[in-house]
Design an enzyme around this catalytic site. Structure first.
Site, PDB file in Angstrom:
ATOM      1  N   ASP A   1      22.326  -5.070 -30.837  1.00  0.00           N
ATOM      2  CA  ASP A   1      23.477  -5.109 -31.738  1.00  0.00           C
ATOM      3  C   ASP A   1      24.760  -5.533 -31.000  1.00  0.00           C
ATOM      4  O   ASP A   1      25.273  -4.793 -30.155  1.00  0.00           O
ATOM      5  CB  ASP A   1      23.659  -3.716 -32.360  1.00  0.00           C
ATOM      6  CG  ASP A   1      24.742  -3.711 -33.414  1.00  0.00           C
ATOM      7  OD1 ASP A   1      25.327  -4.787 -33.689  1.00  0.00           O
ATOM      8  OD2 ASP A   1      25.006  -2.624 -33.961  1.00  0.00           O
TER       9      ASP A   1
ATOM     10  N   GLY B   1      20.583 -20.907 -36.636  1.00  0.00           N
ATOM     11  CA  GLY B   1      21.725 -21.577 -37.262  1.00  0.00           C
ATOM     12  C   GLY B   1      22.644 -22.268 -36.273  1.00  0.00           C
ATOM     13  O   GLY B   1      22.206 -22.923 -35.322  1.00  0.00           O
TER      14      GLY B   1
ATOM     15  N   TYR C   1      33.480 -18.700 -52.459  1.00  0.00           N
ATOM     16  CA  TYR C   1      33.627 -18.722 -51.001  1.00  0.00           C
ATOM     17  C   TYR C   1      35.075 -18.532 -50.540  1.00  0.00           C
ATOM     18  O   TYR C   1      35.473 -17.442 -50.136  1.00  0.00           O
ATOM     19  CB  TYR C   1      33.015 -19.999 -50.382  1.00  0.00           C
ATOM     20  CG  TYR C   1      32.656 -19.709 -48.949  1.00  0.00           C
ATOM     21  CD1 TYR C   1      31.357 -19.390 -48.594  1.00  0.00           C
ATOM     22  CD2 TYR C   1      33.643 -19.643 -47.963  1.00  0.00           C
ATOM     23  CE1 TYR C   1      31.049 -19.035 -47.289  1.00  0.00           C
ATOM     24  CE2 TYR C   1      33.351 -19.296 -46.671  1.00  0.00           C
ATOM     25  CZ  TYR C   1      32.053 -18.991 -46.338  1.00  0.00           C
ATOM     26  OH  TYR C   1      31.761 -18.621 -45.048  1.00  0.00           O
TER      27      TYR C   1
ATOM     28  N   GLY D   1      25.270 -14.507 -31.384  1.00  0.00           N
ATOM     29  CA  GLY D   1      24.562 -15.056 -32.545  1.00  0.00           C
ATOM     30  C   GLY D   1      23.856 -16.342 -32.158  1.00  0.00           C
ATOM     31  O   GLY D   1      24.003 -17.364 -32.813  1.00  0.00           O
TER      32      GLY D   1
ATOM     33  N   VAL E   1      21.882 -25.197 -44.892  1.00  0.00           N
ATOM     34  CA  VAL E   1      20.863 -24.168 -45.131  1.00  0.00           C
ATOM     35  C   VAL E   1      20.636 -23.391 -43.842  1.00  0.00           C
ATOM     36  O   VAL E   1      20.227 -23.974 -42.832  1.00  0.00           O
ATOM     37  CB  VAL E   1      19.527 -24.821 -45.557  1.00  0.00           C
ATOM     38  CG1 VAL E   1      18.448 -23.764 -45.716  1.00  0.00           C
ATOM     39  CG2 VAL E   1      19.711 -25.608 -46.836  1.00  0.00           C
TER      40      VAL E   1
HETATM   41  P1  NAI Z   1      22.324 -17.387 -39.002  1.00  0.00           P
HETATM   42  O1  NAI Z   1      21.847 -16.291 -39.870  1.00  0.00           O
HETATM   43  O2  NAI Z   1      21.457 -18.584 -38.848  1.00  0.00           O
HETATM   44  O3  NAI Z   1      22.639 -16.824 -37.523  1.00  0.00           O
HETATM   45  C1  NAI Z   1      23.264 -15.584 -37.333  1.00  0.00           C
HETATM   46  C2  NAI Z   1      23.090 -15.111 -35.917  1.00  0.00           C
HETATM   47  O4  NAI Z   1      23.745 -13.843 -35.779  1.00  0.00           O
HETATM   48  C3  NAI Z   1      21.634 -14.883 -35.490  1.00  0.00           C
HETATM   49  O5  NAI Z   1      21.481 -15.299 -34.155  1.00  0.00           O
HETATM   50  C4  NAI Z   1      21.483 -13.370 -35.572  1.00  0.00           C
HETATM   51  O6  NAI Z   1      20.477 -12.833 -34.727  1.00  0.00           O
HETATM   52  C5  NAI Z   1      22.866 -12.932 -35.122  1.00  0.00           C
HETATM   53  N1  NAI Z   1      23.229 -11.572 -35.494  1.00  0.00           N
HETATM   54  C6  NAI Z   1      23.404 -11.067 -36.734  1.00  0.00           C
HETATM   55  N2  NAI Z   1      23.767  -9.758 -36.658  1.00  0.00           N
HETATM   56  C7  NAI Z   1      23.847  -9.443 -35.343  1.00  0.00           C
HETATM   57  C8  NAI Z   1      24.167  -8.264 -34.621  1.00  0.00           C
HETATM   58  N3  NAI Z   1      24.515  -7.135 -35.223  1.00  0.00           N
HETATM   59  N4  NAI Z   1      24.113  -8.312 -33.277  1.00  0.00           N
HETATM   60  C9  NAI Z   1      23.743  -9.445 -32.622  1.00  0.00           C
HETATM   61  N5  NAI Z   1      23.438 -10.593 -33.265  1.00  0.00           N
HETATM   62  C10 NAI Z   1      23.484 -10.591 -34.604  1.00  0.00           C
HETATM   63  O7  NAI Z   1      23.773 -17.782 -39.557  1.00  0.00           O
HETATM   64  P2  NAI Z   1      24.683 -19.090 -39.529  1.00  0.00           P
HETATM   65  O8  NAI Z   1      24.668 -19.689 -40.875  1.00  0.00           O
HETATM   66  O9  NAI Z   1      24.386 -19.929 -38.345  1.00  0.00           O
HETATM   67  O10 NAI Z   1      26.119 -18.434 -39.368  1.00  0.00           O
HETATM   68  C11 NAI Z   1      26.813 -18.345 -38.132  1.00  0.00           C
HETATM   69  C12 NAI Z   1      28.295 -18.513 -38.392  1.00  0.00           C
HETATM   70  O11 NAI Z   1      28.511 -19.833 -38.915  1.00  0.00           O
HETATM   71  C13 NAI Z   1      28.856 -17.538 -39.439  1.00  0.00           C
HETATM   72  O12 NAI Z   1      30.126 -17.139 -39.058  1.00  0.00           O
HETATM   73  C14 NAI Z   1      28.936 -18.401 -40.688  1.00  0.00           C
HETATM   74  O13 NAI Z   1      29.903 -17.958 -41.592  1.00  0.00           O
HETATM   75  C15 NAI Z   1      29.315 -19.736 -40.068  1.00  0.00           C
HETATM   76  N6  NAI Z   1      29.105 -20.891 -40.931  1.00  0.00           N
HETATM   77  C16 NAI Z   1      27.922 -21.096 -41.575  1.00  0.00           C
HETATM   78  C17 NAI Z   1      27.779 -22.150 -42.449  1.00  0.00           C
HETATM   79  C18 NAI Z   1      26.503 -22.402 -43.193  1.00  0.00           C
HETATM   80  O14 NAI Z   1      26.520 -23.180 -44.148  1.00  0.00           O
HETATM   81  N7  NAI Z   1      25.415 -21.825 -42.799  1.00  0.00           N
HETATM   82  C19 NAI Z   1      28.876 -23.104 -42.695  1.00  0.00           C
HETATM   83  C20 NAI Z   1      30.048 -22.836 -41.911  1.00  0.00           C
HETATM   84  C21 NAI Z   1      30.160 -21.749 -41.078  1.00  0.00           C
END
Ligand code: NAI
Length: 397
Positions: A110, A51, A233, A47, A273
């Site tokens: 994936d 983010g 949440y 990922g 965000v």
């Molecule tokens: P994001 O949407 O910015 O990033 C998600 C990443 O996962 C991207 O790189 C995307 O390409 C990848 N991804 C998704 N499905 C995939 C798949 N099937 N195969 C390969 N890559 C895949 O999300 P964010 O917010 O950075 O979330 C990342 C983690 O951080 C999550 O576990 C989230 O719960 C956690 N988190 C997020 C917070 C927030 O406020 N945004 C706060 C605390 C934790």
């Protein structure tokens, strides 16, 4: 051609590649201006394209001099459009790392597919130049498909239905929204998608292939949040999935400790965000108010500041002692959950309405943060300059 933003509700339909590049550079510059830290040097990030995963990659490369492998699910340019921001983030992140003499290898596909694990393991064995000493699990998605089944996560409560407001970024309105109670299958499906199963699958496969270094760490990002957001949440379907992730952290910690003298931790971050978080129903007014309060107090952080603090002060502090709470979790949500911040939020939250939310919360900062994720609203970028798509189509991750 000129590219202007296209939003459908809270989903960005396009991105501005030079804007993505400039935003990435600004984040790298931020890290460059901080004191370097002594971190892992061979890192796998699941990922990695947006983010928290992307911020981690940048912080570790620029601040810690790490070679990285990034796995992400993104789309490149085609007749359907310019492609996703994450596609360009992968490309420009690799370029940025290479300018520093570092590896930043991208795998786009994936992460839930065992074939992806095989490709990554093959690369580590034959080309990466060493075993992995940190694995970051930062996937956020709604679906998981494997040979044994497929699941769709839902963002619902688990106790009673709730009503609240959500920000619609396209219309810039605060819209009333009801959230239903999930049934047992929906709770299970969400846990299958956002819990710890695939984190475990990756660690098991990497360990069996003997590509994890002695004292290797692994972390997975999580959120807990205050009482105010608990129904949607912490106690909601996503919170159940995170509980599974936290339990997996403890199991993996025992496993890695026994076999490699390594560790596994859940790292609890602040609400921010991102492409994923704007999707969570009735969370957005809280996040926009949180931005307002934390900016007023001068303690606001975006993903990149969170990542820097995580690595420089919590996971790789100078004294080598990883900073953990009583549950053995890394907490970089401490500022969000501080009494000072939560008291301010409690005083103001119930006065927010569709008529005044733009004044009472940091709506403009919230929206600008979302636009920047897609390369728009980035300072210093000339959005009137024509973009040559044929040049962008030649770029490969
Ligand atoms: P994001 O949407 O910015 O990033 C998600 C990443 O996962 C991207 O790189 C995307 O390409 C990848 N991804 C998704 N499905 C995939 C798949 N099937 N195969 C390969 N890559 C895949 O999300 P964010 O917010 O950075 O979330 C990342 C983690 O951080 C999550 O576990 C989230 O719960 C956690 N988190 C997020 C917070 C927030 O406020 N945004 C706060 C605390 C934790």
């Amino acid at each position: 051609m000129l590219i202007s933003p296209q939003l459908s509700g809270n989903v960005a339909r396009n991105c501005h590649p030079p804007g993505c590049k400039a935003y990435l550079q600004q984040q790298a510059d931020y890290i460059q201006q901080q004191a370097p830290f002594n971190s892992a040097k061979k890192v796998l990030i699941l990922g990695a394209s947006s983010g928290f995963g992307l911020a981690s990659r940048l912080a570790l490369a620029v601040g810690g001099g790490a070679d990285t492998i990034g796995v992400s699910f993104e789309r490149g340019p085609s007749e359907k459009g310019v492609g996703s921001a994450g596609w360009y983030n992968n490309i420009y992140c690799r370029e940025l790392a290479e300018q520093r003499g570092l590896i930043a290898k991208n795998f786009v596909g994936d992460a839930f597919n065992p074939a992806m694990r095989e490709q990554v393991i093959d690369y580590i064995k034959n080309q990466f130049g060493g075993k992995v000493d940190l694995v970051i699990y930062s996937l956020a998605t709604g679906k998981r498909k494997t040979a044994s089944g497929q699941w769709q996560s839902v963002l619902k409560t688990t106790d009673k239905a709730m009503h609240g407001y959500s920000i619609n970024l396209e219309t810039e309105q605060l819209e009333a929204q009801s959230v239903e109670v999930a049934n047992t299958e929906e709770v299970e499906a969400t846990t299958k998608v956002m819990g710890g199963d695939e984190w475990r699958n990756w660690i098991d496969a990497l360990q069996q292939a003997d590509v994890l270094a002695e004292a290797c760490n692994t972390i997975a990002y999580s959120y807990v949040g205050p009482e105010r957001t608990a129904a949607i949440y912490r106690d909601g379907t996503i919170g159940r999935a995170k509980q599974h992730l936290h339990a997996t952290a403890q199991e993996l910690d025992t496993q890695l400790n026994k076999q490699l003298n390594g560790h596994a931790y859940a790292c609890v971050c602040k609400a921010l965000v991102t492409k994923a978080s704007v999707y969570i129903p009735v969370m957005s007014p809280y996040i926009a108010l949180l931005y307002q309060v934390m900016k007023e107090l001068g303690i606001h952080e975006e993903c990149i500041e969170q990542a820097y603090r995580l690595f420089s002060q919590h996971l790789y502090p100078k004294d080598g002692e990883v900073r953990l709470d009583s549950l053995k979790q890394i907490r970089i949500d401490d500022l969000e959950l501080s009494t000072q911040v939560q008291q301010q939020i409690d005083q103001r939250y119930n006065t927010i309405s569709p008529a005044n939310f733009k004044q009472l919360t940091d709506f403009s900062g919230y929206k600008a943060a979302f636009m920047r994720l897609n390369g728009f609203a980035v300072e210093g970028v000339n959005y009137q300059q024509s973009i040559d798509m044929s040049e962008l189509e030649k770029l490969q991750p």
